[in-house]
Design a protein around this motif. Structure first.
Motif, PDB file in Angstrom:
ATOM      1  N   LYS A 182       0.849  -1.208   0.000  1.00  0.00           N
ATOM      2  CA  LYS A 182       0.000   0.000   0.000  1.00  0.00           C
ATOM      3  C   LYS A 182       0.875   1.245   0.000  1.00  0.00           C
ATOM      4  O   LYS A 182       0.570   2.234  -0.661  1.00  0.00           O
ATOM      5  N   ALA A 183       1.964   1.173   0.748  1.00  0.00           N
ATOM      6  CA  ALA A 183       2.849   2.337   0.869  1.00  0.00           C
ATOM      7  C   ALA A 183       3.490   2.711  -0.468  1.00  0.00           C
ATOM      8  O   ALA A 183       3.937   3.850  -0.641  1.00  0.00           O
ATOM      9  N   VAL A 184       3.570   1.771  -1.401  1.00  0.00           N
ATOM     10  CA  VAL A 184       4.141   2.105  -2.718  1.00  0.00           C
ATOM     11  C   VAL A 184       3.054   2.124  -3.782  1.00  0.00           C
ATOM     12  O   VAL A 184       3.323   2.025  -4.976  1.00  0.00           O
ATOM     13  N   GLY A 185       1.800   2.237  -3.339  1.00  0.00           N
ATOM     14  CA  GLY A 185       0.706   2.446  -4.282  1.00  0.00           C
ATOM     15  C   GLY A 185       0.156   1.194  -4.932  1.00  0.00           C
ATOM     16  O   GLY A 185      -0.498   1.261  -5.973  1.00  0.00           O
ATOM     17  N   ILE A 186       0.406   0.041  -4.330  1.00  0.00           N
ATOM     18  CA  ILE A 186      -0.131  -1.215  -4.880  1.00  0.00           C
ATOM     19  C   ILE A 186      -1.148  -1.775  -3.888  1.00  0.00           C
ATOM     20  O   ILE A 186      -0.809  -2.011  -2.723  1.00  0.00           O
ATOM     21  N   ASP A 187      -2.364  -1.960  -4.367  1.00  0.00           N
ATOM     22  CA  ASP A 187      -3.382  -2.543  -3.494  1.00  0.00           C
ATOM     23  C   ASP A 187      -3.204  -4.054  -3.413  1.00  0.00           C
ATOM     24  O   ASP A 187      -2.811  -4.699  -4.394  1.00  0.00           O
ATOM     25  N   ALA A 188      -3.510  -4.587  -2.255  1.00  0.00           N
ATOM     26  CA  ALA A 188      -3.509  -6.046  -2.108  1.00  0.00           C
ATOM     27  C   ALA A 188      -4.609  -6.416  -1.129  1.00  0.00           C
ATOM     28  O   ALA A 188      -4.805  -5.717  -0.135  1.00  0.00           O
ATOM     29  N   PHE A 189      -5.342  -7.481  -1.427  1.00  0.00           N
ATOM     30  CA  PHE A 189      -6.342  -7.963  -0.465  1.00  0.00           C
ATOM     31  C   PHE A 189      -5.943  -9.364  -0.035  1.00  0.00           C
ATOM     32  O   PHE A 189      -5.421 -10.154  -0.828  1.00  0.00           O
ATOM     33  N   LEU A 190      -6.179  -9.619   1.239  1.00  0.00           N
ATOM     34  CA  LEU A 190      -5.756 -10.889   1.815  1.00  0.00           C
ATOM     35  C   LEU A 190      -6.884 -11.917   1.697  1.00  0.00           C
ATOM     36  O   LEU A 190      -8.035 -11.620   1.991  1.00  0.00           O
ATOM     37  N   THR A 191      -6.502 -13.093   1.292  1.00  0.00           N
ATOM     38  CA  THR A 191      -7.411 -14.239   1.345  1.00  0.00           C
ATOM     39  C   THR A 191      -6.773 -15.231   2.301  1.00  0.00           C
ATOM     40  O   THR A 191      -5.704 -15.777   2.015  1.00  0.00           O
ATOM     41  N   THR A 192      -7.416 -15.418   3.432  1.00  0.00           N
ATOM     42  CA  THR A 192      -6.821 -16.273   4.471  1.00  0.00           C
ATOM     43  C   THR A 192      -7.521 -17.626   4.452  1.00  0.00           C
ATOM     44  O   THR A 192      -8.736 -17.701   4.588  1.00  0.00           O
ATOM     45  N   VAL A 193      -6.734 -18.663   4.288  1.00  0.00           N
ATOM     46  CA  VAL A 193      -7.309 -20.012   4.148  1.00  0.00           C
ATOM     47  C   VAL A 193      -6.502 -21.003   4.968  1.00  0.00           C
ATOM     48  O   VAL A 193      -5.398 -20.705   5.410  1.00  0.00           O
ATOM     49  N   LYS A 194      -7.059 -22.185   5.134  1.00  0.00           N
ATOM     50  CA  LYS A 194      -6.293 -23.284   5.732  1.00  0.00           C
ATOM     51  C   LYS A 194      -5.490 -23.960   4.624  1.00  0.00           C
ATOM     52  O   LYS A 194      -5.757 -23.765   3.444  1.00  0.00           O
ATOM     53  N   THR A 195      -4.549 -24.799   5.040  1.00  0.00           N
ATOM     54  CA  THR A 195      -3.640 -25.429   4.080  1.00  0.00           C
ATOM     55  C   THR A 195      -4.380 -26.200   2.990  1.00  0.00           C
ATOM     56  O   THR A 195      -4.017 -26.141   1.816  1.00  0.00           O
ATOM     57  N   ASN A 196      -5.416 -26.935   3.378  1.00  0.00           N
ATOM     58  CA  ASN A 196      -6.087 -27.748   2.364  1.00  0.00           C
ATOM     59  C   ASN A 196      -6.725 -26.888   1.275  1.00  0.00           C
ATOM     60  O   ASN A 196      -6.685 -27.220   0.095  1.00  0.00           O
ATOM     61  N   LYS A 197      -7.288 -25.760   1.664  1.00  0.00           N
ATOM     62  CA  LYS A 197      -7.843 -24.849   0.657  1.00  0.00           C
ATOM     63  C   LYS A 197      -6.726 -24.206  -0.161  1.00  0.00           C
ATOM     64  O   LYS A 197      -6.860 -23.986  -1.359  1.00  0.00           O
ATOM     65  N   ALA A 198      -5.615 -23.921   0.507  1.00  0.00           N
ATOM     66  CA  ALA A 198      -4.485 -23.298  -0.187  1.00  0.00           C
ATOM     67  C   ALA A 198      -3.995 -24.210  -1.317  1.00  0.00           C
ATOM     68  O   ALA A 198      -3.643 -23.751  -2.400  1.00  0.00           O
ATOM     69  N   TYR A 199      -3.944 -25.512  -1.055  1.00  0.00           N
ATOM     70  CA  TYR A 199      -3.509 -26.448  -2.092  1.00  0.00           C
ATOM     71  C   TYR A 199      -4.456 -26.415  -3.283  1.00  0.00           C
ATOM     72  O   TYR A 199      -4.046 -26.445  -4.436  1.00  0.00           O
ATOM     73  N   GLU A 200      -5.742 -26.364  -2.963  1.00  0.00           N
ATOM     74  CA  GLU A 200      -6.742 -26.312  -4.042  1.00  0.00           C
ATOM     75  C   GLU A 200      -6.477 -25.111  -4.929  1.00  0.00           C
ATOM     76  O   GLU A 200      -6.458 -25.199  -6.158  1.00  0.00           O
ATOM     77  N   LEU A 201      -6.269 -23.951  -4.299  1.00  0.00           N
ATOM     78  CA  LEU A 201      -6.042 -22.712  -5.051  1.00  0.00           C
ATOM     79  C   LEU A 201      -4.701 -22.753  -5.773  1.00  0.00           C
ATOM     80  O   LEU A 201      -4.553 -22.214  -6.869  1.00  0.00           O
ATOM     81  N   TRP A 202      -3.715 -23.403  -5.156  1.00  0.00           N
ATOM     82  CA  TRP A 202      -2.380 -23.522  -5.755  1.00  0.00           C
ATOM     83  C   TRP A 202      -2.475 -24.140  -7.137  1.00  0.00           C
ATOM     84  O   TRP A 202      -1.896 -23.643  -8.106  1.00  0.00           O
ATOM     85  N   TYR A 203      -3.245 -25.212  -7.198  1.00  0.00           N
ATOM     86  CA  TYR A 203      -3.334 -25.932  -8.463  1.00  0.00           C
ATOM     87  C   TYR A 203      -4.167 -25.195  -9.508  1.00  0.00           C
ATOM     88  O   TYR A 203      -3.952 -25.326 -10.694  1.00  0.00           O
ATOM     89  N   THR A 204      -5.142 -24.419  -9.060  1.00  0.00           N
ATOM     90  CA  THR A 204      -5.978 -23.709 -10.035  1.00  0.00           C
ATOM     91  C   THR A 204      -5.414 -22.344 -10.385  1.00  0.00           C
ATOM     92  O   THR A 204      -5.855 -21.707 -11.328  1.00  0.00           O
TER      93      THR A 204
END
Lengths: 322, 620
Positions: B433-455
Motif C-alpha cells: 500500500k505504501a508504494v501504491g499497490i493494493d492487495a487484499f488478503l485471502t486467508t485459508v487453511k492449508t487444504n484450501k491453499a492447495y486447491e487454489l495452488w493448483y488452479t
C-alpha cells in the motif's frame, strides 16, 4: 400396551435421528475444501501421481454416493476402517482414548452433578441466606468463565507456581502398576477434572436451585407443612424429587456427551481424550477418524437421550399418560 | 444427623485437609528437578517435550514432528550425515566407492551389526531396503534414489548400487532407513509396486526391529513414546542415557511449565513468546536452532491452464504485472524483512536471501550480493515502479497496470496453519500500500491453499519451504515441468532448467557448486519467490541434570539443533550431573489419595446412616 407403544416410538425416533446424524456427518466433512491427501503433499513429498494413488487406495476417488453407502455399511457393522493418516484401525485409536475420556469427563460430570445439586438444594431451600447468595453468584461466575481460561489459571497456579501437580499428560509412564499407577493417573487427572467440575457445577446448581424454589411453592409442600412434617422430610421426600425432574434430563444429556470428550480441557492439560483426537482428525481431514468419532458420540447421546426419555416417563406418570 | 455423626464427618474432612496441606508443603519445599518419574533405579531418562504425536511407528508412514527423531534413534541409515558438513558419514555402511563414471557404487557393510532381535544385519538387508524404495517408488524416500537404480549383493559385506546414469546419490546421502528383510519382505508383492506400497504403508510395525541405538519400549498414543537401549546396537551405549521419553504436550504453555518444574529436560519447538520467557531463567538454557525452513512470498506466473490436470484452458490465473521482473524487484524492495523477523517472529528468525539455508545446506549456500538482495527501501521501490511504467494514471492513489490499465489489486493468500503467514501477509499488504499497490488478503487453511495452488486463483502467497541438506530438491521446485507439481507459481526459465539438469549430472563437487551458485543468484535476481526469513527452531533445556557442555549441535554450527537435527550425537554424548536416582514425581502422595478415598467413604456412610428413619418420624 401404552408403555410398549411409547417405548417403540422412542426407539424408532432414536434410530431415525442416528441415521440423520450419520448422513449429515458424512456430507458435512466432504464439503470442506481440500482433501486429506493434499494436506500431506509437501511434508511427504507426494507428487500428483502419488496423491492420486493414495486417494484411490482410500476410496476417495469413488463417486460420493458409493462412498456414502460404504460408510453406512461400515458404521452398521462396527468396522470403522483405518486412519487415513496413521493407517491404524480407528477402533484401536478411539479405544486408546476411550478410558482417559471416560475418566476425565465422567468424573468431571459426576462431581459437577453431585456437588452442583447439593449446592442447589441447600441454596434453594435456604433462599436468601448467605450460603444461597454466595453460591448463586459463585455459580454464575464459574459458569460464565471460559473453560480454557480457568484451566490455564489452574495449570499455571498449581503446576507452574506451586509444582503440586504435573503440567500435562495422562501418566508418567514409569511402569507403575496397581495402586501406584492409580495414584499416578489421579495426580494427572486432578487439575483437568477440577477444571471441568468447576466449569459445570454452576449449571447444575442454578437449575436445581430454580426448580426447588418453584417446587417449594406447590400445594403439596404447603399441605405437608400443615400436617406438621419436619422440614428436612418435606425437602427430601417431596420437594427435591419433584424439583429434580429438569435436572434429571440435564444429567442424562451430560453423560451422553461424555464420549464426545472435552477438547479445550484436553488440549490445555494434554489429556489424550477423544475431544482432542476429534479436533486433530478434523484438521487433518482424516475422514475415517471423524466418522468413527462422530458415530460413537452421536450414538451415545442418542442412547442416553432415549434412556432419559424412557426413564422420565416412569418417574413422572403424567408424561407417560400424555 | 446426630451429633456423633457430625463429629465423625468433620474429623474426616479436616483429616483430609491436613494431609493435603502437609503433602503440599513438602512438595513445595522440594527443589531441583522433580521430573516425571524415570522408572526403576539405574535408569537415566531423558524426558523430551514435543508438541505432537508421531504419525505411526512405520518408517514408511512418517510425516513430521518427532517422527524422524524416532526413526533416527530406532533405525539406521546406510550412510548418515556428517555432523560438520552434512555430507556422507558412515552408518551401517562404512565405504562407498564409485566406478570411473559414477554409474556403479560399491557399498561396504559394517561388520558385526545386529538387529534389535539379535539377528545379524546382512548385505541382503541393505540391498532389500534400497530396492524396496526404488522398485516400488515409496513416497518421500524415492527421491533419494534417482535414475531407477538396482541393488545387488556382491558378497557378505558388499552391495552394488547400479544407476542408469552417472549419479552422486550415495553421497547426498540418502536418508533411507535400513530395515530387516526378514520382517518386511512379506509385504512385498514382486512386480506389483502399487500393492507393495499399500501393504508396506499399512503395516502397523507395532514391534519395530531396527539396528539403532534405541528400541521401542512402549508407545502410548497421544501420551508418550518410550525408547530404551538396544543391547545389540553396533554403536554401543550412550554416555549416560538409558531411556528416552518423548512426552506430548498439546498446550505449549504446559510444555514450558513442565520444563520449568523439571518434569521434562528438553522442550522442542517452543513458541517465540515462551522461548523469550524461558531465556535467562535459573537452570534453563535456550538454543535458537536452524529451523530448516524459510518463509517466502511466491508469485503466480499463471499458465496452470496449459498443463494437464490444471484449470480449463483460457482461465486467467494471475495479474499480468507479476510476469514483469521489474515489478517483482520493486515489490521486493518495498518489503521490510527485518520488521517481519521482529514483529512476526519476535527476533527468532533471521533475514534470508538465498533459497538454500546456511545451517541446513552448509557450504552449498552462496552469498547473495547487495545488488540482488533488494533490501527495504520504499523510496527506491517507488522509483522502480515509476521507471517500469506502473503509474497512477487515474490519480486515485493506486498504481495502474502498464499502459493505463486497471488498478493493480493483488490477491495475497495467507495460510492459517503456516507459522507467521497471516501476520506476515498483513505487514506485506501495508508495505504494498505504501508504494501504491493494493492487495487484499485471502486467508485459508492449508487444504484450501492447495486447491487454489493448483488452479492458480491467486497472485502471491506467503508460505514456506524446508530444503534437504543436498540442494537438489529445493532447486527442482523452480523447474518448468514442476508446474502443478512442486512449483510455487509455474515460473518458467529455460536457462534455469538447463542449469538444473547440468548440476544433476555433475560428479565433481566444485563444478556442481559453481552451477548451484549460478542458480541461487538467478532466483535472487528473477524473484519467482522472495525469501523473507530463515525460521528458527526454538529449543530450551535444563542445565541441572545433564552437563550443558555435553549437548552436541547438529549441524556443528552456532545455530545447530541440540535434538531433532541431522544426527543423534546429543543422545550419545549427554553426561548426567550428579545422582542417577529417579527424580520425584509431581503430585500428591499415595497417602493423601488413600486418605481422600477413606474420607469420602466415611462421609458417605455417615450420610446414609443419617438418612435412616429415626423413631417417631412421621410418614408424610
Amino acid at each position: 400396551m401404552g408403555s410398549q407403544r411409547y417405548l417403540a416410538r422412542k426407539l424408532f425416533h432414536a434410530i431415525l435421528t442416528l441415521w440423520f446424524v450419520l448422513t449429515a456427518n458424512f456430507f458435512l466433512f466432504r464439503v470442506m475444501p481440500g482433501d486429506p491427501i493434499t494436506l500431506l503433499a509437501r511434508s511427504e513429498r507426494l507428487n500428483r501421481q502419488d496423491q492420486a494413488e493414495q486417494r484411490a487406495a482410500l476410496g476417495l476417488d469413488k463417486p460420493l454416493p458409493q462412498q456414502y453407502l460404504f460408510y453406512l455399511k461400515q458404521s452398521v457393522s462396527g468396522k470403522l476402517g483405518v486412519s487415513l493418516r496413521s493407517a491404524r484401525p480407528i477402533t484401536e485409536e478411539i479405544g486408546a482414548r476411550l478410558w482417559p475420556t471416560v475418566l476425565l469427563v465422567g468424573f468431571g460430570t459426576l462431581f459437577a452433578t453431585v456437588f452442583g445439586i447439593l449446592i442447589g438444594i441447600r441454596g434453594g431451600w435456604k433462599r436468601g441466606s448467605f450460603f444461597d447468595t454466595s453460591t448463586l453468584y459463585g455459580s454464575l461466575v464459574l459458569y460464565s468463565m471460559p473453560e480454557f481460561w480457568l484451566g490455564m489459571l489452574l495449570l499455571l497456579g498449581f503446576s507452574g507456581l506451586l509444582h503440586l501437580f504435573p503440567a500435562g499428560g495422562y501418566q508418567s509412564g514409569n511402569q507403575a502398576t496397581g495402586f501406584a499407577h492409580m495414584v499416578d493417573v489421579a495426580n494427572h487427572l486432578f487439575l483437568p477434572c477440577l477444571t471441568l467440575t468447576l466449569g459445570y457445577i454452576g449449571e447444575y446448581a442454578i437449575i436445581m436451585r430454580s426448580s426447588l424454589i418453584e417446587a417449594m411453592t406447590d400445594d403439596f409442600v404447603l399441605t405437608a407443612r400443615a400436617k406438621g412434617v419436619p422440614d428436612r422430610l418435606i425437602r427430601r421426600r417431596h420437594a427435591v424429587p419433584n424439583a429434580f425432574l429438569p435436572t434429571f434430563t440435564l444429567i442424562f444429556l451430560s453423560f451422553g456427551y461424555v464420549l464426545g470428550g472435552a477438547i479445550l480441557v484436553e488440549t490445555i492439560f494434554s489429556w489424550p481424550g477423544i475431544g482432542l483426537y476429534t479436533y486433530e482428525a478434523i484438521s487433518q481431514l482424516d475422514y475415517q477418524a471423524i466418522q468413527g468419532v462422530f458415530l460413537l458420540s452421536s450414538a451415545t447421546v442418542i442412547v442416553f437421550n432415549l434412556i432419559a426419555d424412557v426413564t422420565y416417563g416412569y418417574l413422572d406418570p403424567r408424561i407417560r399418560e400424555a | 444427623m446426630t451429633r456423633i455423626q457430625r463429629a465423625v464427618a468433620k474429623v474426616a474432612v479436616f483429616g483430609l485437609l491436613a494431609a493435603l496441606v502437609v503433602n503440599g508443603t513438602a512438595l513445595a519445599q522440594s527443589t531441583g528437578p522433580s521430573a516425571a518419574a524415570s522408572g526403576t533405579s539405574g535408569q537415566v531418562v531423558l524426558n523430551v517435550g514435543v508438541d505432537s504425536d508421531i504419525t505411526s511407528l512405520n518408517p514408511y508412514n512418517l510425516c513430521c514432528g518427532p517422527d524422524y527423531e524416532y526413526l533416527r534413534l530406532v533405525y539406521d541409515y546406510g550412510i548418515a550425515y556428517d555432523n560438520s558438513t552434512l555430507g556422507p558419514a558412515p552408518d551401517l555402511l562404512t565405504e562407498w566407492v564409485p566406478n570411473s563414471d559414477s554409474t556403479e557404487w560399491t557399498l561396504t557393510l559394517r561388520s558385526g551389526a545386529k538387529w534389535s532381535d539379535g539377528q545379524p544385519v546382512t548385505a541382503q538387508d541393505v540391498a532389500f531396503s534400497y530396492a524396496l524404495v526404488a522398485d516400488n517408488a515409496i513416497p518421500f524416500y524415492k527421491d533419494y534414489l534417482p535414475n531407477s537404480p538396482t541393488f545387488s549383493v556382491i558378497d557378505d559385506t558388499h552391495i552394488l548400487w547400479t544407476s542408469s546414469k552417472p549419479t552422486f546419490a550415495p553421497i547426498v546421502p540418502p536418508a533411507v532407513p535400513i530395515v530387516p528383510e526378514h520382517v518386511w519382505s512379506q509385504y512385498v508383492t514382486a512386480g506389483d509396486a502399487k500393492a507393495t506400497r499399500k501393504a508396506v504403508k499399512g503395516y502397523d510395525n507395532a514391534d519395530p526391529i531396527g539396528s539403532g541405538v534405541f528400541k521401542l519400549a512402549e508407545y502410548k498414543q497421544g501420551q508418550y513414546i518410550h525408547l530404551d537401549l538396544n543391547p545389540n546396537s553396533w554403536e554401543g551405549a550412550p554416555t549416560s542415557i538409558t531411556d528416552v521419553y518423548f512426552r506430548i504436550y498439546d498446550n505449549p504453555e504446559a510444555m514450558a511449565t513442565a520444563l520449568e518444574s523439571g518434569e521434562i529436560d528438553f522442550a522442542e519447538g517452543l513458541k517465540p513468546e515462551l522461548y523469550n520467557v524461558l531465556k535467562g531463567q535459573k537452570d534453563i538454557a535456550t538454543q535458537l536452532g536452524d529451523g530448516g525452513c524459510w518463509g517466502n512470498i511466491a508469485w503466480n506466473f499463471g499458465g496452470q491452464d496449459t498443463f494437464d490436470g490444471g484449470p480449463k484452458p483460457g482461465t486467467p490465473t494471475n495479474d499480468p504485472a507479476v510476469q514483469d521482473v521489474a515489478f517483482r524487484q520493486a515489490m521486493a524492495t518495498s518489503i521490510n524483512r527485518k520488521e517481519i523477523a521482529t514483529k512476526v517472529y519476535q527476533d527468532t528468525s533471521t533475514v534470508g536471501y538465498s533459497i538454500l539455508m546456511p545451517g541446513t545446506n552448509g557450504s552449498w549456500v552462496t552469498d547473495i550480493p547487495p545488488e540482488l538482495r533488494f533490501d527495504y527501501d520504499p523510496t527506491t521501490a517507488n522509483d522502480m515502479l515509476d521507471a517500469a511504467g506502473y503509474l497512477d494514471t487515474d490519480n486515485n492513489g493506486v498504481r495502474n497496470e502498464k499502459g493505463g490499465g486497471p488498478d493493480i489489486n493483488l490477491e495475497l493468500l495467507t495460510i492459517t496453519d503456516v507459522a507467521g503467514s497471516v501476520d506476515t501477509g498483513k505487514l506485506i499488504q501495508g508495505y504494498f500500500k505504501a508504494v501504491g499497490i493494493d492487495a487484499f488478503l485471502t486467508t485459508v487453511k492449508t487444504n484450501k491453499a492447495y486447491e487454489l495452488w493448483y488452479t492458480g486463483e491467486w497472485d502471491a502467497y506467503v508460505w514456506d519451504w524446508c530444503p534437504d541438506p543436498d540442494p537438489d530438491f529445493m532447486l527442482s521446485v523452480f523447474v518448468t515441468d514442476q508446474c502443478l507439481g512442486w512449483s510455487d507459481g509455474c515460473w518458467t526459465n529455460p536457462e534455469y532448467d538447463a542449469l538444473y539438469t547440468r548440476q544433476q549430472g555433475e560428479m565433481d563437487r566444485t563444478q556442481r557448486k559453481a552451477t548451484i551458485d549460478q542458480m541461487q543468484l538467478m532466483i535472487a535476481e528473477q524473484l519467482p519467490t522472495m525469501v523473507l526469513n530463515y525460521w528458527g527452531d526454538l529449543q530450551a533445556y535444563r542445565t541441572d541434570r545433564f552437563d550443558p557442555s555435553s549437548w552436541v549441535k547438529s549441524p556443528a554450527v552456532d545455530n545447530g539443533l541440540l535434538l531433532f537435527g541431522w544426527t543423534h550425537d546429543s543422545y550419545m554424548n549427554l553426561r548426567l550431573i550428579g545422582s542417577a536416582a529417579p527424580p520425584k514425581a509431581q503430585g500428591l502422595s499415595p497417602w493423601v489419595w488413600a486418605a481422600a478415598a477413606g474420607a469420602i467413604v466415611l462421609i458417605a456412610v455417615v450420610v446414609m446412616l443419617a438418612r435412616r428413619k429415626g423413631p417417631g418420624e412421621e410418614e408424610a
